[in-house]
Design an enzyme around this catalytic site. Structure first.
Site, PDB file in Angstrom:
ATOM      1  N   LYS A 103       0.912  -0.835   0.325  1.00  8.31           N
ATOM      2  CA  LYS A 103      -0.182   0.399  -0.113  1.00  8.31           C
ATOM      3  C   LYS A 103       1.150   1.544  -0.035  1.00  8.31           C
ATOM      4  CE  LYS A 103      -3.619   1.874   2.705  1.00  8.31           C
ATOM      5  NZ  LYS A 103      -4.548   1.401   3.960  1.00  8.31           N
TER       6      LYS A 103
ATOM      7  N   SER B  76      -9.283  -0.619   7.883  1.00  4.31           N
ATOM      8  CA  SER B  76      -9.305  -0.379   6.002  1.00  4.31           C
ATOM      9  C   SER B  76      -8.164  -1.712   5.213  1.00  4.31           C
ATOM     10  CB  SER B  76      -8.102   0.906   6.173  1.00  4.31           C
ATOM     11  OG  SER B  76      -8.375   2.417   6.064  1.00  4.31           O
TER      12      SER B  76
ATOM     13  N   SER C 127      -9.403   1.953   3.603  1.00  3.82           N
ATOM     14  CA  SER C 127      -8.658   2.350   2.899  1.00  3.82           C
ATOM     15  C   SER C 127      -7.692   1.733   1.776  1.00  3.82           C
ATOM     16  CB  SER C 127      -7.867   3.686   3.507  1.00  3.82           C
ATOM     17  OG  SER C 127      -6.612   3.246   4.373  1.00  3.82           O
TER      18      SER C 127
END
Lengths: 480, 101
Positions: free
Chosen positions: A75, A174, A150
């Protein structure tokens, strides 16, 4: 792409090379990512160098770690030396960190091949990737829907088969909510289990890094590679985490599973509740003792979470001032430089959170909001500790809904936050939680969330693996 | 406890004040929409007030990990040059910024 253990065996037997695995991944990305937009940056050159290094070792007959030569993604909120790290924000557009996060160092030490950085909501603030400054990621099964957030890019990359696993972060769900939306496995470790050194901070007492993968075992293998104390992160737990691999076969016989009624209330879609209850029924048939429990403070957990995370975020994001790194806008004075750089660099949702965080910490309001929320947090921690005296794990929905359409919630911050109502209590209490796919509603994945007490990831993997085995078995029976 | 609704027309002033505290430039569109959203969120989070809690010392740590120390050792850092490379404006290994006043 096969599972991690199979990939490792094939590499060791020289049936496939690390470079070939990388080519497969890159080809999949070329084919599908223009549509999906899971990746913000593909690091072809460095990935190839890593893959070749592993192949050279394999050719010499050297023993290599299990993750060696296998492609993965990270990420874009996690620092990678020499590779762009934007945190999904214009304010870090072009920023190239001069160092690796600890979790990246550990993956590299294990010979992992880092293929690229995945998309996310800006500074991990969001539940859909729609707040990314670089455009939203699309759901692999339905281009008109979000993959969740996210860590939506990481979830989509794994679900679409672009990489076998990816790292995400989880501050309020997330990792888990996108894992649920995309039908992959996601783990949020106990707070402090995994180092946050080199992870761009959102809310320092909530953030944790964790794996997204296709199976419980794969998630466990990645977790083992990244978990453990780090002298550079003073919030990490001391002592090595116990190995989890031996536990995966142990089954659920005799384990007590608690079903908290507050997680099955109105805010959760009826069909999602039903799917999850069916999964819990399967656990009972496998030998678990299922009982209903109550966690009354669940209802106020989101409010606690909103106050504390926004407070921490307003502090953490004050470092983005255009002075030492990141985007800088010109100003006649220093203050103008701050105001304009931050004004131009931050998106609407991030600014919203900074403002709320500033509010709850400001004179005249800090006592009734921040301090009060901190006290309620303590009470929530205690409430979970008490329930774990009676049960080994809790079983709940991983998200209150299935993947929602792009644009459906973006204009309504409270509705967007509500996508995390069944995830945030876990972060408030600092507990570990695992999400395992448990079926679909109208073709869209639903996730089962398992929650355990501090440092009891072993129980999560045990129950998750047992459920997964049973699912695979019944899938085969139905002649899939 | 101040309810979001009590902020009323003051919420626009409050938002501007908070933006100043946070050195955060807002667009006119943001200045217009934030006050209402703010009231709604402040209203929502206000529910923490009703929860009965014990009086205990405030702590931000929930994992129990506290007071972690290490040896105070001086080591050379090679990061300085690399960090200057990502700095927007430098001169003589210093960071250049506009004047304070």
């Amino acid at each position: 792409m096969a599972l991690l253990r199979d990939l490792h065996d094939r590499l060791v037997r020289r049936e496939v090379s690390a470079e070939e695995l990388l080519e497969e991944s890159l080809a999949a990305i070329r084919e599908r990512d223009a549509d999906l937009h899971a990746f913000l940056h593909v690091a072809e050159e460095s990935a190839r160098a890593s893959a070749r290094a592993v192949d050279a070792r394999l050719q010499l007959g050297e023993e290599v770690p299990l993750l060696a030569g296998i492609p993965c993604a990270v990420k874009d909120i996690i620092c990678t030396a020499g590779l762009p790290t934007t945190a999904g924000s214009k304010i870090l557009d072009g920023f190239v960190p001069p160092y690796d996060a600890t979790v990246v160092e550990r993956l590299k030490a294990a010979g992992a091949v880092l293929v690229g950085k995945t998309n996310l909501d800006e500074f991990a603030m969001g539940s859909s990737t729609e707040f990314s400054a670089f455009g939203a990621t699309r759901h692999p099964l339905d281009r008109e829907r979000t993959p969740g957030g996210s860590s939506g890019g990481s979830a989509a990359a794994v679900a679409a088969g672009l990489v076998p696993y990816a790292l995400g972060t989880d501050t309020g769900g997330s990792i888990r909510q996108p894992a649920s939306f995309c039908g992959v496995v996601g783990l949020r470790p106990t707070y402090g289990r995994v180092s946050r050194y080199g992870v761009v901070a959102y809310a320092s007492s909530f953030d944790q890094v964790g794996p997204l993968a296709r199976t419980v075992e794969d998630a466990a293998l990645v977790y083992e590679a990244i978990a453990g104390p780090d002298p550079r992160d003073a919030t990490t737990l001391q002592g090595s985490p116990p190995s989890v691999r031996g536990i995966l076969e142990q089954g659920v016989d005799g384990l007590r599973v608690g079903v908290p009624r507050e997680y099955f209330a109105e805010g959760v879609d009826l069909q999602v509740r039903e799917a999850v209850r069916r999964a819990i029924g399967d656990l009972a048939r496998l030998g678990a003792a299922v009982e209903e429990v109550s966690l009354p403070l669940t209802k106020v957990a989101l409010a606690v979470y909103l106050i504390l995370t926004r407070a921490e975020a307003s502090t953490n994001l004050s470092r983005y001032d255009g002075v030492r790194f990141g985007r800088r806008e010109p100003g006649r004075t220093l203050e103008e430089l701050y105001v304009k750089s931050r004004g131009a660099g931050f998106g609407t949702e991030v600014k919203r959170r900074i403002l709320l965080g500033t509010f709850v910490l400001s004179a005249g309001y800090a006592d009734q909001y921040y301090r009060k929320a901190a006290a309620v947090r303590r009470a929530i921690v205690d409430e979970y500790a008490a329930v774990f005296e009676r049960v080994d794990v809790l079983a709940t929905p991983a998200a209150p809904e299935v993947a929602f359409p792009l644009g459906a919630k973006v204009e309504d911050p409270l509705r967007m936050n509500a996508s995390d109502i069944v995830s945030v209590p876990v972060n408030v209490a600092g507990l570990p939680a695992l999400v395992v796919p448990c079926g679909t509603v109208e073709g869209l994945p639903v996730g089962l969330q398992l929650i355990a007490a501090h440092e009891r990831e072993d129980l999560l993997f045990r129950v998750g693996a047992a459920y997964e085995r049973q699912q695979d078995a019944s899938g085969r029976e139905r002649g899939k | 406890m101040t309810r979001g609704s009590e902020l009323g027309t003051q919420s626009s002033d409050l938002v501007r004040h908070l933006a100043r505290l946070a050195c955060l430039g807002l667009t006119s569109e943001q200045e217009e929409r934030y006050p209402k959203e703010f009231r709604e969120i402040v209203d929502y989070v206000g529910q923490v007030e009703a929860v009965r809690t014990e009086r205990r010392p405030l702590t931000t740590t929930i994992s129990g990990v506290r007071h972690v120390v290490r040896e105070d050792r001086v080591e050379p850092s090679r990061l300085a040059d690399k960090l200057l490379q990502v700095t927007p404006d430098t001169r003589d290994r210093g960071v250049r910024v506009p004047p304070v006043l």
